[in-house]
Design a protein around this motif. Structure first.
Motif, short mmCIF file in Angstrom:
data_model
loop_
_atom_site.label_atom_id
_atom_site.label_comp_id
_atom_site.label_asym_id
_atom_site.label_seq_id
_atom_site.Cartn_x
_atom_site.Cartn_y
_atom_site.Cartn_z
N THR A 199 0.80 -1.22 0.00
CA THR A 199 0.00 0.00 0.00
C THR A 199 0.84 1.27 0.00
O THR A 199 2.02 1.26 0.35
CB THR A 199 -0.93 0.02 1.22
OG1 THR A 199 -0.13 0.07 2.42
CG2 THR A 199 -1.81 -1.23 1.27
N ARG A 200 0.19 2.35 -0.40
CA ARG A 200 0.76 3.70 -0.33
C ARG A 200 -0.30 4.64 0.21
O ARG A 200 -1.50 4.40 0.04
CB ARG A 200 1.20 4.19 -1.73
CG ARG A 200 2.26 3.35 -2.42
CD ARG A 200 3.62 3.54 -1.79
NE ARG A 200 4.67 2.95 -2.59
CZ ARG A 200 4.96 1.65 -2.63
NH1 ARG A 200 4.24 0.80 -1.90
NH2 ARG A 200 5.95 1.19 -3.38
N SER A 201 0.13 5.72 0.82
CA SER A 201 -0.84 6.69 1.35
C SER A 201 -1.63 7.38 0.25
O SER A 201 -2.72 7.89 0.48
CB SER A 201 -0.11 7.74 2.20
OG SER A 201 0.79 8.49 1.39
N THR A 202 -1.05 7.41 -0.96
CA THR A 202 -1.72 8.08 -2.08
C THR A 202 -2.64 7.15 -2.85
O THR A 202 -3.34 7.59 -3.76
CB THR A 202 -0.66 8.65 -3.04
OG1 THR A 202 0.25 7.61 -3.41
CG2 THR A 202 0.11 9.78 -2.38
N ASP A 203 -2.65 5.86 -2.53
CA ASP A 203 -3.53 4.91 -3.21
C ASP A 203 -4.98 5.23 -2.91
O ASP A 203 -5.34 5.54 -1.77
CB ASP A 203 -3.24 3.47 -2.77
CG ASP A 203 -1.89 2.98 -3.23
OD1 ASP A 203 -1.33 3.60 -4.16
OD2 ASP A 203 -1.40 1.98 -2.67
N LYS A 204 -5.81 5.10 -3.93
CA LYS A 204 -7.25 5.29 -3.74
C LYS A 204 -7.79 4.32 -2.70
O LYS A 204 -8.65 4.67 -1.89
CB LYS A 204 -7.95 5.08 -5.09
CG LYS A 204 -9.41 5.45 -5.12
CD LYS A 204 -9.95 5.28 -6.54
CE LYS A 204 -11.43 5.67 -6.59
NZ LYS A 204 -11.97 5.51 -7.97
N ALA A 205 -7.26 3.10 -2.69
CA ALA A 205 -7.73 2.05 -1.78
C ALA A 205 -7.36 2.32 -0.33
O ALA A 205 -7.88 1.66 0.57
CB ALA A 205 -7.18 0.69 -2.22
N SER A 206 -6.46 3.28 -0.08
CA SER A 206 -6.01 3.58 1.29
C SER A 206 -6.69 4.81 1.87
O SER A 206 -6.41 5.19 3.01
CB SER A 206 -4.49 3.79 1.31
OG SER A 206 -3.81 2.65 0.84
N LEU A 207 -7.56 5.44 1.10
CA LEU A 207 -8.22 6.67 1.55
C LEU A 207 -9.62 6.36 2.07
O LEU A 207 -10.42 5.72 1.39
CB LEU A 207 -8.31 7.67 0.39
CG LEU A 207 -6.97 8.14 -0.19
CD1 LEU A 207 -7.21 9.02 -1.41
CD2 LEU A 207 -6.16 8.89 0.85
N PHE A 208 -9.91 6.81 3.28
CA PHE A 208 -11.19 6.54 3.92
C PHE A 208 -11.84 7.84 4.39
O PHE A 208 -11.19 8.71 4.96
CB PHE A 208 -11.02 5.61 5.12
CG PHE A 208 -10.66 4.20 4.74
CD1 PHE A 208 -11.64 3.24 4.55
CD2 PHE A 208 -9.33 3.84 4.57
CE1 PHE A 208 -11.31 1.94 4.20
CE2 PHE A 208 -8.98 2.55 4.22
CZ PHE A 208 -9.98 1.60 4.03
N LEU A 209 -13.14 7.93 4.13
CA LEU A 209 -13.93 9.06 4.58
C LEU A 209 -14.74 8.63 5.80
O LEU A 209 -15.60 7.76 5.70
CB LEU A 209 -14.88 9.52 3.47
CG LEU A 209 -15.70 10.78 3.73
CD1 LEU A 209 -14.78 12.00 3.84
CD2 LEU A 209 -16.72 10.98 2.62
N PRO A 210 -14.45 9.18 6.99
CA PRO A 210 -15.23 8.82 8.18
C PRO A 210 -16.62 9.45 8.10
O PRO A 210 -16.78 10.65 8.27
CB PRO A 210 -14.42 9.40 9.34
CG PRO A 210 -13.09 9.78 8.76
CD PRO A 210 -13.34 10.09 7.32
N ARG A 211 -17.62 8.62 7.84
CA ARG A 211 -18.99 9.12 7.69
C ARG A 211 -19.73 9.08 9.03
O ARG A 211 -19.66 8.10 9.75
CB ARG A 211 -19.76 8.26 6.69
CG ARG A 211 -19.37 8.51 5.24
CD ARG A 211 -20.23 7.67 4.30
NE ARG A 211 -20.15 8.15 2.94
CZ ARG A 211 -20.77 7.57 1.91
NH1 ARG A 211 -21.50 6.48 2.10
NH2 ARG A 211 -20.66 8.07 0.69
N VAL A 212 -20.47 10.15 9.31
CA VAL A 212 -21.31 10.16 10.50
C VAL A 212 -22.49 9.22 10.29
O VAL A 212 -22.88 8.94 9.15
CB VAL A 212 -21.80 11.58 10.82
CG1 VAL A 212 -20.64 12.50 11.14
CG2 VAL A 212 -22.62 12.15 9.67
N LEU A 213 -23.06 8.72 11.37
CA LEU A 213 -24.15 7.75 11.27
C LEU A 213 -25.45 8.45 10.86
O LEU A 213 -25.73 9.56 11.27
CB LEU A 213 -24.36 7.04 12.60
CG LEU A 213 -23.15 6.31 13.19
CD1 LEU A 213 -23.59 5.46 14.39
CD2 LEU A 213 -22.45 5.44 12.15
#
Length: 238
Positions: free
Chosen positions: A182-196
């Motif tokens: 993995t890399r920090s710039t990979d799309k697969a490593s990016l997460f958006l913390p969504r509120v419930l």
């Protein structure tokens, strides 16, 4: 001034709650760690309390923590296994627990993600905010160590860059990637913390009222496993 000081002390007070099991033996709820300044409880820079969030990957999958120890992603935004409790354990470091599975997200020394029944050092992830509100979560204790340059020359900044971090990552098929890939710039490593949302809050409310805290998660996991088996059988997979 004395009254103001007393009010500030009361605002920082946090009642002790039951602590989960710890791999090292004694109870060690990450919410009760102390930072370098000696303050008890959670950390203000991460909201001051455990956050309930869904980790939505840029590959369009929600991160899931299963009761059987499995980690993967789902396109279903109403899956209860996607509801996480994110708690600060140190400055910039968090523990991620599946609220319905009761397990912690962890990464082992092979770079594999798994769901741990107990909190241990492999459950600690460095949380960093990136552009567009996306976060990355890197293993605190596992990374790729590159050998130092011959002669030991170079600045400390260059020597620090020889260490490459391993990130939580969910690929375009909803499967976890090995940390060392993995890399920090990979799309697969990016997460958006969504509120419930409202449905999520209703599920959490039912969970708290249920006599068996993991009943819904186990039930949902069994149904999902049956669907996967039928899908494999339909395609003639072994």
């Amino acid at each position: 001034m004395l009254v103001i000081a007393l009010l500030l002390l009361l605002s920082l007070w946090d009642p002790v709650s039951p602590r989960p099991r710890c791999a090292s033996g004694p109870a060690c709820d990450p919410r009760h760690r102390r930072d370098a300044g000696g303050r008890g409880g959670v950390y203000e820079h991460l909201g001051g309390a455990p956050r309930h969030r869904k980790l939505y990957c840029a590959t369009k999958y929600h991160l899931l923590i299963h009761p059987n120890g499995k980690i993967d992603g789902s396109l279903d935004e109403n899956n209860p296994l996607s509801i996480m409790e994110i708690t600060a354990v140190d400055v910039g470091v968090v523990a991620i627990k599946g609220l319905f599975s009761g397990r912690y997200l962890a990464m082992n020394d092979k770079g594999r993600l798994y769901a741990s029944e107990v909190f241990n050092k492999e459950c600690e992830f460095v949380e960093r905010i990136h552009e567009l509100g996306y976060n990355t979560y890197a293993s605190r204790h596992h990374s790729t160590e590159h050998p130092a340059a011959p002669g030991g020359g170079g600045s400390s900044k260059r020597r620090a860059s020889a260490k490459r971090q391993w990130y939580v990552s969910i690929n375009g098929k909803g499967r976890p990637r090995r940390g060392f890939k993995t890399r920090s710039t990979d799309k697969a490593s990016l997460f958006l913390p969504r509120v419930l949302g409202n449905k999520d809050h209703e599920m959490v409310k039912r969970l708290r009222e249920s006599p068996g805290p993991h009943h819904h998660a186990h039930h949902h996991s069994r149904r999902a496993e049956r669907r996967r088996r039928r899908h494999r059988a339909g395609k003639g997979w072994a």
